[in-house]
Scaffold this motif. Structure first.
Motif, PDB file in Angstrom:
ATOM      1  N   VAL A   5       0.528  -1.172  -0.415  1.00  0.00           N
ATOM      2  CA  VAL A   5       0.091  -0.535   0.215  1.00  0.00           C
ATOM      3  C   VAL A   5       1.164   1.018  -0.074  1.00  0.00           C
ATOM      4  CG1 VAL A   5      -2.091   1.752   1.297  1.00  0.00           C
ATOM      5  CG2 VAL A   5      -2.114  -0.774   1.216  1.00  0.00           C
ATOM      6  N   GLU A   6       0.473   1.687  -1.482  1.00  0.00           N
ATOM      7  CA  GLU A   6       2.072   3.215  -1.031  1.00  0.00           C
ATOM      8  C   GLU A   6       0.873   4.358  -0.045  1.00  0.00           C
ATOM      9  OE1 GLU A   6       2.242   0.941  -5.135  1.00  0.00           O
ATOM     10  OE2 GLU A   6       0.031   1.950  -4.224  1.00  0.00           O
ATOM     11  N   SER A   7       1.439   5.450  -0.536  1.00  0.00           N
ATOM     12  CA  SER A   7       1.042   6.858   0.111  1.00  0.00           C
ATOM     13  C   SER A   7       2.396   7.731   0.194  1.00  0.00           C
ATOM     14  CB  SER A   7       0.597   6.317   2.065  1.00  0.00           C
ATOM     15  OG  SER A   7       2.197   6.260   2.609  1.00  0.00           O
ATOM     16  N   GLY A   8       1.911   8.973   0.497  1.00  0.00           N
ATOM     17  CA  GLY A   8       2.525   9.764   0.344  1.00  0.00           C
ATOM     18  C   GLY A   8       2.609  10.348  -0.850  1.00  0.00           C
ATOM     19  N   LEU A  20       7.250   9.592  -0.477  1.00  0.00           N
ATOM     20  CA  LEU A  20       6.733   8.174  -0.803  1.00  0.00           C
ATOM     21  C   LEU A  20       6.931   7.392  -0.163  1.00  0.00           C
ATOM     22  CD1 LEU A  20       6.347   8.052  -4.875  1.00  0.00           C
ATOM     23  CD2 LEU A  20       4.862   9.599  -3.336  1.00  0.00           C
ATOM     24  N   SER A  21       6.382   6.502   0.542  1.00  0.00           N
ATOM     25  CA  SER A  21       5.843   5.363   1.119  1.00  0.00           C
ATOM     26  C   SER A  21       4.881   4.153   0.487  1.00  0.00           C
ATOM     27  CB  SER A  21       5.291   5.460   2.713  1.00  0.00           C
ATOM     28  OG  SER A  21       6.554   6.628   3.101  1.00  0.00           O
ATOM     29  N   CYS A  22       5.571   2.810   1.489  1.00  0.00           N
ATOM     30  CA  CYS A  22       4.743   1.591   0.661  1.00  0.00           C
ATOM     31  C   CYS A  22       5.389   0.641   1.770  1.00  0.00           C
ATOM     32  CB  CYS A  22       5.236   1.469  -0.270  1.00  0.00           C
ATOM     33  SG  CYS A  22       4.671  -0.391  -1.264  1.00  0.00           S
ATOM     34  N   TYR A  79      10.986   3.276   1.163  1.00  0.00           N
ATOM     35  CA  TYR A  79      10.456   5.174   1.059  1.00  0.00           C
ATOM     36  C   TYR A  79      10.775   5.051  -0.668  1.00  0.00           C
ATOM     37  CZ  TYR A  79       9.538   4.305   5.527  1.00  0.00           C
ATOM     38  OH  TYR A  79       8.823   4.529   6.912  1.00  0.00           O
ATOM     39  N   LEU A  80      10.575   6.063  -0.962  1.00  0.00           N
ATOM     40  CA  LEU A  80      11.193   7.829  -1.626  1.00  0.00           C
ATOM     41  C   LEU A  80      11.226   8.391  -1.436  1.00  0.00           C
ATOM     42  CD1 LEU A  80      12.143   6.705  -4.962  1.00  0.00           C
ATOM     43  CD2 LEU A  80      10.466   7.407  -5.818  1.00  0.00           C
ATOM     44  N   GLN A  81      12.339   8.986  -1.010  1.00  0.00           N
ATOM     45  CA  GLN A  81      11.991  10.531  -1.261  1.00  0.00           C
ATOM     46  C   GLN A  81      12.673  11.490  -2.204  1.00  0.00           C
ATOM     47  OE1 GLN A  81      12.484  12.820   1.572  1.00  0.00           O
ATOM     48  NE2 GLN A  81      12.238  14.639  -0.088  1.00  0.00           N
ATOM     49  N   GLY A 113       1.680  -2.292  -5.805  1.00  0.00           N
ATOM     50  CA  GLY A 113       0.934  -1.312  -4.933  1.00  0.00           C
ATOM     51  C   GLY A 113      -0.780  -1.008  -5.583  1.00  0.00           C
ATOM     52  N   GLN A 114      -1.470  -0.277  -5.011  1.00  0.00           N
ATOM     53  CA  GLN A 114      -2.505   0.462  -5.966  1.00  0.00           C
ATOM     54  C   GLN A 114      -2.242   1.568  -6.903  1.00  0.00           C
ATOM     55  OE1 GLN A 114      -2.276   0.707  -2.767  1.00  0.00           O
ATOM     56  NE2 GLN A 114      -2.599   2.919  -2.545  1.00  0.00           N
ATOM     57  N   GLY A 115      -1.163   2.365  -6.269  1.00  0.00           N
ATOM     58  CA  GLY A 115      -0.602   3.780  -7.114  1.00  0.00           C
ATOM     59  C   GLY A 115      -0.619   4.708  -5.867  1.00  0.00           C
TER      60      GLY A 115
END
Length: 122
Positions: A5-8, A20-22, A79-81, A113-115
Motif C-alpha cells: 500500500v503506497e502513500s505520500g 512516498l511510502s509503501c 520509501y522514496l524521497q 501496490g495500487q499506486g
C-alpha cells in the motif's frame, strides 16, 4: 504473499519535495527486492528506483541524484524521497516487490501496490 500500500503522493510545486511510502503486509519482507515504478497515461510503466534485499540501490537515468530510495525492514516499509521535483515527474507511482534478485523490468515483479498520484505543478 505480500500486499503493498503506497502513500505520500500529492500536489507539489516544481522544485519541491515529496516522500512516498509503501507499507507491506506479509512475511519475510526483508528477503524481497523492491522497486518504484511510475506511469503516465498512454505510456508504459517505467523504472524509477530499486533496492535489493541487501540494500544496494539503483536509479533510473532521469533521477540524476534527485531521489533516494530506502527501506526499513523492521517497519515493512519502502520509501522514496523525491527532491527537486519537475513537472515531468508527474505520474502515478507504484511500489513493487519480487522474491529474488533485483531487476528493473516490470514483468519480473510479482507484487504491486495500487499506486499513488504525484502531480508537480509548474
Amino acid at each position: 504473499q505480500l500486499q503493498l500500500v503506497e502513500s505520500g503522493g500529492g500536489v507539489v510545486q516544481a522544485g519541491g519535495s515529496l516522500r512516498l511510502s509503501c507499507t507491506a503486509s506479509g512475511r519475510a519482507f526483508s528477503r524481497y527486492s523492491l522497486a518504484w515504478f511510475r506511469q503516465t497515461p498512454g505510456k508504459e510503466r517505467e523504472f524509477v528506483s530499486g533496492i535489493s534485499f541487501s540494500s544496494n540501490t539503483f536509479y533510473g537515468d532521469f533521477v540524476k541524484g534527485r531521489f533516494t530510495i530506502s527501506r526499513d525492514n523492521a517497519k515493512n516499509t519502502l520509501y522514496l524521497q523525491m527532491n527537486s521535483l519537475k513537472p515531468e515527474d508527474t505520474a502515478v507511482y507504484y511500489c513493487a516487490a519480487r522474491d529474488g534478485v533485483w531487476s528493473h523490468h516490470v514483468s519480473e515483479y510479482e507484487y504491486w501496490g495500487q499506486g499513488t498520484q504525484v502531480t508537480v505543478s509548474s
